[in-house]
Structure formats: C-alpha cells, structure tokens
Design a protein around this motif. Structure first.
Motif, mmCIF file in Angstrom:
data_model
loop_
_atom_site.group_PDB
_atom_site.id
_atom_site.type_symbol
_atom_site.label_atom_id
_atom_site.label_comp_id
_atom_site.label_asym_id
_atom_site.label_seq_id
_atom_site.Cartn_x
_atom_site.Cartn_y
_atom_site.Cartn_z
ATOM 1 N N GLY A 20 -46.525 56.324 -70.989
ATOM 2 C CA GLY A 20 -46.131 54.508 -70.017
ATOM 3 C C GLY A 20 -45.422 53.934 -70.575
ATOM 4 N N LEU A 21 -45.495 53.456 -72.334
ATOM 5 C CA LEU A 21 -43.943 52.540 -72.672
ATOM 6 C C LEU A 21 -42.161 52.641 -72.272
ATOM 7 N N THR A 22 -42.016 54.742 -72.319
ATOM 8 C CA THR A 22 -41.183 55.019 -71.334
ATOM 9 C C THR A 22 -40.252 54.410 -70.026
ATOM 10 N N LEU A 23 -41.521 53.932 -69.442
ATOM 11 C CA LEU A 23 -41.292 54.137 -68.320
ATOM 12 C C LEU A 23 -40.398 52.181 -67.914
ATOM 13 N N ALA A 24 -41.709 51.310 -68.773
ATOM 14 C CA ALA A 24 -41.371 50.031 -68.432
ATOM 15 C C ALA A 24 -40.052 49.660 -68.846
ATOM 16 N N ALA A 25 -39.702 51.167 -70.584
ATOM 17 C CA ALA A 25 -38.652 50.426 -70.896
ATOM 18 C C ALA A 25 -36.860 51.060 -70.286
ATOM 19 N N LEU A 26 -37.871 51.365 -68.982
ATOM 20 C CA LEU A 26 -36.900 52.549 -68.019
ATOM 21 C C LEU A 26 -36.032 50.965 -66.887
ATOM 22 N N ARG A 36 -45.889 58.372 -83.577
ATOM 23 C CA ARG A 36 -46.159 57.102 -83.670
ATOM 24 C C ARG A 36 -44.797 56.641 -84.145
ATOM 25 N N VAL A 37 -43.673 57.446 -84.542
ATOM 26 C CA VAL A 37 -42.228 57.132 -84.895
ATOM 27 C C VAL A 37 -41.893 56.726 -83.445
ATOM 28 N N GLY A 67 -32.844 53.093 -74.552
ATOM 29 C CA GLY A 67 -32.443 51.769 -75.014
ATOM 30 C C GLY A 67 -33.581 52.174 -76.390
ATOM 31 N N VAL A 68 -34.414 53.608 -77.049
ATOM 32 C CA VAL A 68 -35.039 53.530 -78.101
ATOM 33 C C VAL A 68 -34.830 54.440 -78.856
ATOM 34 N N TRP A 69 -33.385 55.173 -79.034
ATOM 35 C CA TRP A 69 -33.351 56.263 -79.075
ATOM 36 C C TRP A 69 -32.660 56.201 -80.806
ATOM 37 N N GLY A 70 -31.529 55.385 -80.294
ATOM 38 C CA GLY A 70 -31.442 54.593 -81.786
ATOM 39 C C GLY A 70 -32.357 54.023 -83.167
ATOM 40 N N LYS A 71 -33.086 52.928 -81.867
ATOM 41 C CA LYS A 71 -34.839 53.186 -82.901
ATOM 42 C C LYS A 71 -34.958 54.269 -83.716
ATOM 43 N N LEU A 108 -40.514 52.943 -79.369
ATOM 44 C CA LEU A 108 -41.048 52.248 -77.711
ATOM 45 C C LEU A 108 -41.704 50.602 -77.954
ATOM 46 N N THR A 109 -42.329 50.494 -79.221
ATOM 47 C CA THR A 109 -43.407 49.092 -78.722
ATOM 48 C C THR A 109 -41.790 48.359 -79.566
ATOM 49 N N GLN A 110 -41.109 48.573 -80.565
ATOM 50 C CA GLN A 110 -40.208 47.710 -80.470
ATOM 51 C C GLN A 110 -39.357 47.000 -78.718
ATOM 52 N N GLN A 111 -38.687 48.038 -78.279
ATOM 53 C CA GLN A 111 -38.639 47.833 -77.582
ATOM 54 C C GLN A 111 -39.182 46.625 -76.270
#
Length: 419
Positions: free
Chosen positions: A18-24, A122-123, A76-80, A128-131
C-alpha cells in the motif's frame, strides 16, 4: 448533516504494498489518503521500526528481485533501504533432500552483480514510511477502519463510513489490507482459497559456517526448508514449511533441540546451528480474488492473492501489483479519461491477474511434485533438476524471469536500458 470529506484515492493498509502505491503516485496530482487500523502515527512507526532494527533482525524477510528494486527506486525508497540494511545474494543452491537432484544459480553466469537482495520487512517498511512522511499530498490516518462502503455511483465514486463516524466520498478505494481484507469483503469480492497443508516456521539462526551470500533451499517430502543470508556472515533467516503436526512438534522443542533438528534437516550445509532466535509459526493458504477491480475499487497484494513462500515471490508480486496499478492510473490521468471507472481499472486487472494466477499454479505444481513419494516422480524431478543444471540457456532463462529481468513486467519495474 455534515457533507462527506472528498478525496481522490483511499489506500486501505499501510503495509509495504500500500505504501509503495502511495509513493509511486505522490506526484500524480491526486489527493491521497492512507487508512491504517493500527494506532501508531507515521513518525512513531518510523522510530519504532528503526529501534527494532537496532535490537536484532526481523524474522520476516523478503527476497526482493531486480524488478522490485526498480519499483522501489522509482518510488524514491531504494536509497533509504541501502542506508539501513540489506543483503545482496549472489547464488542460490536448491536440492532434493530425498534424492540426488540439485541445481545452482549464480549471478556470474548472468554477468549480474547479484541475483537479488534479502531485506527485512521492517527495513522496507521503515523506508517507505519515511518516504510517505515527506509527501505533502498524502494524508495518513491511523486507528481508522472502514465499517461501510456504498456501491459505486454513476461517476464510480463511493462513500465510506469510518469507525470514528466520519464519512468520506472517494473516487477510488484500493484494498491493500492483507489476506483477510475487510475492504475486499465490503466490495463484495469473493476468494478462491485452499489450505496448503503446511505451516511455516520463521526465525533467525546462527551457524558456524558463513552463509556465502547464498540462498539455500532443501526440498523434502514434508516441505521446503530455506536458509536466506543476512548481512552478518554467520546469520541466516530461515523459512521451514512443513506439516502442521511437525511444525507443532518443532515449536515445542527448546532452543538446543530445535537447532539440532534444523541442522539435521538442512544436512549440515552450513555446519552446526549454534543459536536460534524466537520462533514464529503461521499456516499457509493459497488465496485468489475472483476479480481485482470494480468501479471505483481495486485490490492489490495479499488482499488479492497469497501463494506458498517456497520461491519467496509473495511481496514481489504485490509490488508488481502496485506498479501496474500506478501505471494504469497515471496513464488514464494523462489521457484525461475517467481513471476510476471499471473499464479503465480493468487494464490493471488484465496486466496482473494472469501473471499472479500463473505464479500460483507454478508454486502449486512445485509443491505437488516435491510432495510426491512415487519412485517415478522422484526420478523425474531429480533427472530434471540435474539436466537443467547442466543446460545453462534454460537455467539462465528461468532465473532471469525469477529476478524480474524478463517477462511481462510493469513499465515501472523494468530496468532502464543502458546506452
């Protein structure tokens, strides 16, 4: 009467998919709201995930493919994730514990740096939560659940009633709230499902030999046992799928007894098993939604399908769902058509349903093949594994598809072509 709050897209469930969809979709111009039944706030969730990371390894890990890495990069998450913790794996050893068949996949044969990455759930969740916390057009509501959802109106919009009494008019609802999705049930979508007859035990173990950046999987008549490498060389995350009775017996063992049983089941490939963290067990069921979409509604990830973890593809399939749905919505918005209509959302369903069903059928076929004790079945599977191991073109084609380097992938999951 208070007018319902209006929003474009409601994503139910703040898990990885769900968070990945929101980030995209963060730059899509859509007004997005995430509903999460847990009470924890996003910044608190991030702090908690990071604090847990410091305490040890999450027993729940995912073998993220190159395609999933690409999706998370676009989001925008992989770097994190890279700044936190991950483990690239370079090889995979698979063998028949009841025979002589074995096959090895190695990234050097494909001229790739690795086959994929083992990442603690959890990582990924923390990144994703940070993004999402950095986005201005994404509202995060916690401790909130949908108790009623109307049928779609002429504009494919729905009205949601939440457990806090609030009403919300939504152009599209996305169910990303897991295998027992209440949102999918409210939409009136049924499931095909059956019990695999397996329970999975997961934990983190220490061995006296290094994991060699290799994923190991032994197939037995009871089910597959996988050792997945973690960043510290003597640590591995295990997934032991076995019969419910055997799982119950294993869970009843003390740590020393469990380590001995695990070492024996794994044929001591990594030497002695010196330590095991707390064990967790859960039943395995295959589920598949009868349809993924309706007017103003879509289901993704575990809310749409669950499969056996023997190939580690569950989260990857969910991330491909998120990528395909994001593409469908973005393309519809660009064309100026009614993006929340069932007609438009069916583009997503056509892109993903057949792929997910094919993967589910493949996993069921593997399970049945390796569960068979018939001498002919054993001969065929051992001969087939050994033949494939010697025939590099077929083997490499298979592993490229598993890595997400080929096949029918969403556009957002395809690695850019190098000049």
């Amino acid at each position: 009467m208070t007018q319902p709050i209006e929003t474009d897209l409601v994503i139910v469930g703040a898990g990885m998919v769900g968070l990945t969809l929101a980030a995209l979709l963060a730059d899509s111009g859509l007004k997005i709201r995430i509903l999460e039944s847990r009470e924890i706030e996003p910044q608190q969730a991030l702090a908690w995930e990071l604090s847990q990371r410091e305490k040890g390894y999450d027993p729940r890990v995912s073998a993220l493919t190159v395609a999933s890495q690409q999706v998370l990069s676009v989001a925008g998450v992989w770097g994190k994730i890279q700044q936190m913790r991950l483990m690239p794996y370079r090889a995979m050893d698979v063998w028949d514990g009841e025979g002589t068949g074995q096959i090895r996949f190695d990234c050097t044969e494909l001229h790739e740096p690795c086959l994929g990455h083992i990442v603690e759930n959890r990582v990924t969740q923390a990144a994703l939560t940070q993004q999402i916390a950095e986005q201005n057009n994404v509202e995060f509501s916690t401790g909130v659940e949908i108790v009623e959802m109307t049928e779609a109106d002429a504009d494919s919009q729905r009205v949601l009633t939440l457990n806090n009494g609030e009403q919300c008019r939504v152009r599209c609802v996305v169910a990303a709230d897991g295998a027992l999705s209440s949102t999918r049930r409210l939409a009136g979508i049924g499931m095909w499902e059956w019990d695999y007859g397996h329970h999975a035990i997961v934990t983190t173990v220490t061995t006296d030999k290094p994991n060699r950046a290799t994923c190991w999987q032994r197939f037995t008549d009871d089910g597959p046992l996988a050792f997945l490498p973690l960043p510290e060389d003597g640590l591995s995350s295990i997934v032991w799928s076995t019969s419910p009775d055997h799982a119950k017996a294993l869970m009843a063992l003390d740590e020393t007894e469990f380590c001995q049983a695990l070492e024996q089941a794994f044929e001591s490939r990594l030497g002695k098993v010196l330590h095991a963290d707390q064990r967790f067990v859960f039943p395995l069921r295959q589920r598949h939604a009868r349809q993924y979409v309706k007017a103003g509604f879509a289901a993704i990830g575990d809310a749409a399908h669950t499969i056996h973890p023997l190939a580690g593809q569950g989260v990857n399939l969910g991330l491909m769902d998120a990528a395909a749905l994001a593409e469908t919505l973005l393309d519809s918005l660009e064309k100026g058509v009614q993006w929340n209509s069932e007609f438009q959302l069916r583009h997503f369903q056509r892109a993903r349903q057949s792929e997910n069903l094919q993967m589910a059928a493949t996993m069921e076929g593997f399970k049945q093949l390796f569960n068979s004790t018939e001498p002919l079945a054993r001969l065929l599977r051992n001969s087939g594994m050994n033949l494939m191991n010697r025939f590099s073109p077929v083997k490499n084609h298979l592993v490229q598809q598993a890595m997400g380097l080929s096949g029918n992938l969403p556009r957002l999951a395809r690695r850019p072509i190098k000049d």
